[in-house]
Structure formats: C-alpha cells, structure tokens
Design a protein around this motif. Structure first.
Motif, short mmCIF file in Angstrom:
data_model
loop_
_atom_site.label_atom_id
_atom_site.label_comp_id
_atom_site.label_asym_id
_atom_site.label_seq_id
_atom_site.Cartn_x
_atom_site.Cartn_y
_atom_site.Cartn_z
N GLY A 111 27.85 -11.05 35.24
CA GLY A 111 27.82 -9.79 35.96
C GLY A 111 28.27 -8.64 35.09
N ASN A 112 28.65 -8.95 33.85
CA ASN A 112 29.03 -7.90 32.91
C ASN A 112 27.79 -7.08 32.57
N PHE A 113 28.00 -5.81 32.28
CA PHE A 113 26.85 -4.98 31.94
C PHE A 113 26.26 -5.47 30.62
N GLN A 132 32.38 -17.83 19.52
CA GLN A 132 31.51 -18.20 20.62
C GLN A 132 31.69 -17.21 21.76
N LEU A 133 30.59 -16.71 22.29
CA LEU A 133 30.62 -15.89 23.49
C LEU A 133 30.30 -16.80 24.66
N LYS A 134 31.28 -17.05 25.50
CA LYS A 134 31.12 -17.95 26.64
C LYS A 134 30.91 -17.10 27.89
N ILE A 135 29.77 -17.32 28.56
CA ILE A 135 29.41 -16.53 29.74
C ILE A 135 29.33 -17.45 30.95
N VAL A 136 30.09 -17.12 31.99
CA VAL A 136 30.10 -17.91 33.22
C VAL A 136 29.76 -17.01 34.39
N ALA A 137 29.58 -17.59 35.56
CA ALA A 137 29.37 -16.80 36.77
C ALA A 137 30.67 -16.07 37.12
N LEU A 154 35.63 -8.25 30.51
CA LEU A 154 34.97 -8.15 31.80
C LEU A 154 34.75 -6.70 32.20
N THR A 155 33.68 -6.48 32.97
CA THR A 155 33.51 -5.23 33.69
C THR A 155 34.15 -5.41 35.05
N GLU A 156 35.08 -4.53 35.40
CA GLU A 156 35.86 -4.74 36.63
C GLU A 156 34.97 -4.79 37.87
N VAL A 157 33.98 -3.90 37.94
CA VAL A 157 33.05 -3.86 39.07
C VAL A 157 31.67 -4.25 38.58
N ALA A 186 33.56 1.27 33.63
CA ALA A 186 32.45 2.19 33.86
C ALA A 186 32.19 2.43 35.35
N HIS A 187 32.34 1.39 36.17
CA HIS A 187 32.10 1.51 37.61
C HIS A 187 33.40 1.55 38.41
#
Length: 397
Positions: A111-113, A132-137, A154-157, A186-187
């Motif tokens: 959900g990150n931009f 390593q860039l680890k991306i999860v839900a 993280l993007t907070e929103v 940003a949001h």
C-alpha cells in the motif's frame, strides 16, 4: 474552535465544482496569487540576486520547514523544505540504512506509494550490498517486524484505500526489534493529527501540494529526529547541504543538523505560494479538522452505499482507521470518474478499479457531500459513464 466558514473563504473554488480531490492536489489559496506576484515583482523584480540576502530566500527552507513541523509534531529546527518527495525518500532511507548498517532488510507494504518503492529499489541496486526490499500486505506489517529488519519504510495513509497505519505502535515495535523507521506523510500532513516526536519516528518525509495546498509541484519536506540530526549522513551531498556553501570547498562537509538534508537551490517562487498556503492553518485545530473529516466521510459512505449498490467500499469503514479519503471499487471506475468530473464532481481514479474522494473540511461541507452523492447516483445507476469519451484514458488519472 475552528471556523470552517472562515477557512472556506480562504480558497479559490471555481463555480459549479465540488472538489473532492484535495488528497491529490489542494485548491488554490486566495492569498497565494498576491504573495507570488509580490515575490516576483517586489523581490525578484527589484532586488534581483540581492534577494537571497535581503528577502531571506536562503533561510526559507528552514523557516517554512518549522511551519510544516508544527503540523506534524516536530520540534523547531528538525524539518527542512526543498526538492521533491522522491528525493527526500531517498535521503531518509539512505541515512537510515547507514545508521543501521549491520542489517540488510527494508520492510514496506504494497500500500506504499509506488515512488517510495521505486526509490528504495534504485538505492539498493546502487549500493549493491545484498540488501532486500521486503514487501508485505499492510495488515501483515506488524508481524513481519523482526530482528532482521534494518528500516521500516511506510506511508502512514494508504494512497489507494486510505487505510491508516498506527505510527506510534509500529515505530515502537520496530525500535524494540532494533530497526529504524521512515514515514511518508504525503497523505497525513494537514489531513490527520500527526506527532512524529510522540511516536519517536526516526525520519519522516512528505509533499506539500495535497492537504497543505502548496500548489502543483510544491517542494517536499524531510524530518530528522534530533537524536539522529548530526549523525545522519546525507547521501545526496548537495551544495546547499554543505557546512559553508560559499566557502566553495572542493570537499564536502555536512552542515549542522537538518541543514545537511538540503540539496538543491531553494524553489523560491514555489515556496512563496506554500508560505501563503500555510497561513490558512493559523487558528485551525487539527483535532477539529479530523473530527469534521471523519463525519463528512462517514456521511458519504452511508449515502453512497444506500444509493449505489454497484459500488464496493475499498476503504476501512471505521473512520479512526482511515485517513481523510474514501475509495469505492467498480470495474468501470475510470469511466465513472470521468463522467463525474464532466458534471463538476472532481475526484480521481487509481488503477485498477478505485474511484477516490478526499474530504477536507477547510473547504468542503455536508452540502457538497450530499450533492456529490446525487451526481454519483445518477452517473452509476443510469450508466451515464457508458460513453466513449469517458473511456479514453488520460495521462493523469
């Protein structure tokens, strides 16, 4: 008590438009036009290059940074303005990785931009040190924080759904696991109460053209916690982050504290507009903005769901768990949004199927929300969107 009638008068809003896209680009503050005109004619026009000293242009990134800092809970002298959000993400992440150099995993969510993830990927390829860039839900972030993580980014929103991360709780867990944090606001900035100090965030970045209404391409900001201010190394060692730029040394010496996070020449014209936009926040309670925003969004959700059964809510139903935006899903979301814009209801579309609406009480009230839902009901239920002109994809959605 915040006077939303007063704040509404501080924005230029075209006739016949219901603007529900301040989460993407804030509207024009009335004062910004004269402020920029004055800067160009009285400062640039008359003072020419002398304006760097006599008009205080060189000091603006710190001065305006402090104004933004008051909206995100940052102490004076910990925020600086300049460059773009992508650059600030790069700076913050690079500095955080170096401060936690024994680890090799950056944790983020899907959900990150995307630009944040792109900047991370590019940085890690350049470093070429086995990162390593680890991306999860989003809902899996908390459980994914462990002793391998160097930085939680993280993007907070969530830009698509408005889902809100708990900055304080996640930062606390990251620190307990030995990780540092980089938060994208940003949001968040100007939309919800933010307290980077209270949350003990290590770094935070954000743009100023959304809820802060600084204008298209307005400069970004970066926050560095005081405990890191003189240790964080600026990976982008620009001239204006130098300890003494006008000594013209051939070797780089980082400036003190937040000054080292300056990179390029300050965008003086853009900062004049941003400075005027920030005047709107004088006398405004962020808690009252938040309360009003949740009420408007809740009303919107209730009315849309009752009248437009084809639309599926994509945002958290609980207002305390989302930012100041609401998204609905529909297979023909893009065409629906174009049809709405043609009727003067402006939101935006995010692939693959989300129509997105922002709720900013500074200039939006209940009457606009109800009128917007009237338009949505007509467009969706009567298939007004089903026309060739609404399906033609524009460059910006």
């Amino acid at each position: 008590m915040t006077d939303f009638t007063r704040t509404r008068s501080l924005f230029h809003m075209p006739d016949g438009v219901i603007y529900l896209d301040g989460n993407s680009l804030g509207p024009l503050p009335v004062a910004a036009t004269d402020r920029v005109r004055s800067m160009m004619s009285e400062q640039w026009g008359k003072q020419l290059i002398r304006g760097w000293n006599s008009a205080g242009w060189m000091a603006q990134p710190r001065r305006i940074g402090d104004r933004v800092g008051r909206l995100i809970g940052a102490p004076e002298g910990t925020v600086v303005i300049g460059d773009t959000l992508s650059i600030k993400v790069y700076q913050a992440l690079a500095a955080a990785l170096e401060l936690n150099s024994s680890r090799r995993v950056i944790l983020s969510d899907n959900g990150n931009f995307p630009t944040d993830l792109y900047m991370a990927e590019g940085l890690l390829r350049s470093l070429d040190r086995g990162y390593q860039l680890k991306i999860v839900a989003p809902e899996e972030v908390e459980d994914a924080i462990d002793a391998t993580i160097a930085v939680l980014m993280l993007t907070e929103v969530d830009y698509r759904t408005g889902r809100l991360h708990d900055m304080k709780a996640l930062t606390q867990k990251a620190h307990a696991a030995g990780a540092l944090t980089v938060w994208d606001l940003a949001h968040s900035a100007g939309a919800i109460p933010v307290d980077v100090s209270g949350a003990k965030a290590d770094f935070a970045v954000g743009c100023t053209y959304k809820y802060l209404n600084g204008g298209p391409g307005a400069p970004a900001f970066i926050y560095v916690a005081p405990r890191h201010a003189d240790a964080a190394r600026p990976a982008l060692s620009g001239w204006l982050g130098h300890q003494a730029p006008f000594a013209f040394d051939l070797d780089y010496r980082a400036g003190a504290g937040i000054e080292r996070m300056r990179v390029g020449t300050p965008p003086v014209i853009a900062m004049a507009a941003l400075d005027a936009a920030l005047d709107v926040w004088e006398g405004v309670s962020m808690n009252e903005v938040r309360k009003a925003s949740i009420a408007l969004a809740d009303l919107f959700i209730r009315e849309v769901e009752a009248r437009c059964p084809e639309l599926t809510l994509a945002s958290p139903r609980d207002g305390d768990k989302r930012g100041s935006q609401v998204s609905f899903r529909h297979a023909n979301g893009y065409a629906i949004m174009q049809a709405l814009i043609a009727r003067g209801v402006i939101g935006d579309f995010r692939a693959p199927d989300a129509i997105r609406f922002g709720f900013t009480p500074l200039y939006i009230g209940e009457a606009e929300v109800r009128a917007a839902v009237d338009a949505i009901e007509d467009v969706v239920n009567n298939r007004r969107w089903d026309a060739a002109e609404y399906r033609k994809m524009a460059v910006v959605t």
